[in-house]
Design an enzyme around this catalytic site. Sequence first.
Site, PDB file in Angstrom:
ATOM      1  CB  SER A   1      30.876 -17.982 -23.103  1.00  0.00           C
ATOM      2  OG  SER A   1      30.629 -16.664 -23.058  1.00  0.00           O
TER       3      SER A   1
ATOM      4  CG  HIS B   1      22.914  -5.855 -18.141  1.00  0.00           C
ATOM      5  ND1 HIS B   1      22.291  -5.913 -19.485  1.00  0.00           N
ATOM      6  CD2 HIS B   1      23.376  -4.689 -18.233  1.00  0.00           C
ATOM      7  CE1 HIS B   1      22.006  -4.992 -20.324  1.00  0.00           C
ATOM      8  NE2 HIS B   1      22.949  -3.886 -19.540  1.00  0.00           N
TER       9      HIS B   1
ATOM     10  CD  GLU C   1      29.212 -10.748 -19.379  1.00  0.00           C
ATOM     11  OE1 GLU C   1      28.470 -11.625 -19.853  1.00  0.00           O
ATOM     12  OE2 GLU C   1      29.432  -9.787 -20.343  1.00  0.00           O
TER      13      GLU C   1
HETATM   14  C1  GRF Z   1      26.830 -11.741 -22.460  1.00  0.00           C
HETATM   15  O1  GRF Z   1      27.821 -10.726 -22.240  1.00  0.00           O
HETATM   16  C2  GRF Z   1      25.804 -11.562 -21.400  1.00  0.00           C
HETATM   17  O2  GRF Z   1      26.104 -10.531 -20.284  1.00  0.00           O
HETATM   18  C3  GRF Z   1      24.783 -10.712 -22.322  1.00  0.00           C
HETATM   19  O3  GRF Z   1      24.788 -11.596 -23.617  1.00  0.00           O
HETATM   20  C4  GRF Z   1      26.105 -11.968 -23.655  1.00  0.00           C
HETATM   21  C5  GRF Z   1      25.922 -13.511 -23.767  1.00  0.00           C
HETATM   22  O4  GRF Z   1      27.254 -14.373 -24.032  1.00  0.00           O
HETATM   23  N1  GRF Z   1      23.481 -10.813 -21.677  1.00  0.00           N
HETATM   24  P1  GRF Z   1      27.140 -15.785 -23.861  1.00  0.00           P
HETATM   25  O5  GRF Z   1      26.058 -16.512 -24.379  1.00  0.00           O
HETATM   26  O6  GRF Z   1      27.065 -16.253 -22.320  1.00  0.00           O
HETATM   27  O7  GRF Z   1      28.564 -16.231 -24.336  1.00  0.00           O
END
Ligand code: GRF
Length: 194
Positions: A19, A115, A180
Site C-alpha cells: 500500500s 517504519h 505513512e
Molecule cells: C507498513 O506499515 C510499513 O511501515 C511497514 O510494513 C508495512 C507495509 O505495508 N514497514 P504495505 O506493504 O506498504 O501496505
Amino acid sequence: MTAAPDRKRAAILISGRGSNMAALIEAAKAPAYPASIALVISNNPEAAGLGHARAEGIPTVALSHKNFPDRESFDRAVHAELEEKAIDLVALAGFMRVLSPWFCRQWEGRLLNIHPSLLPKFKGVDTHRRALEAGEAEHGCTVHVVTPDLDDGPIILQARVPVLPDDTTDSLAARVLAEEHRIYPLALAKAAGG
Ligand code: GRF
C-alpha cells in the site's frame, strides 16, 4: 503542470501488500513530482503489490531470497537489477528483509525506509502492539535514510497520531498507515531534491 526536467529514477522494494508502494506510484503520476517509479522488486513472488505495480505499467522483478545461499548474494542480485534500470534512489516499503552492510554501502544516502513508529522508539516488528502495551499517548511513523543498523539512520519525516482509549492494534495500525501514505511521497520527493 510542467514535468520536472531531471526526475530521479526510483525503485521500490516490497514484500507484501504494497500500500505504501501504491501511494508512491500515485504521487509520482504528478508531472512535477521529482521522481519517477522505474522499478518494483519483491523478494516474495506472491506479493500482492506486484500485481498492482504491473497493472500500473511499472517494470517488476520477483527475486525470491530463498534461491540464494546467503544474504549478500541476494542483495547483489537486487543491486544488479537496480543498476540495470539506472536507478538513483531506492524506497523500502514493507520490505521484510534486513539488507547487508554491503548493500547499504552501495546505496548510502540513496536508500529510504518507512517504519511504523516514532523512531527511535520501537525499532523492529510489532510496533503497534508494543506502543499500546507501553501506554504511549502518541504513536506514528518515520521515513528515514537506511544505514546498516536496523531502523536507524537520519530521519527525513515523521508523522504523529494520537493513541485513543479504545484502540486495538488494528485500529492504531490503520491510523498510522494513513499517515505513512501521506508522508512517504513527501519524503521521497525531498530525497529526490524536490
Ligand atoms: C507498513 O506499515 C510499513 O511501515 C511497514 O510494513 C508495512 C507495509 O505495508 N514497514 P504495505 O506493504 O506498504 O501496505
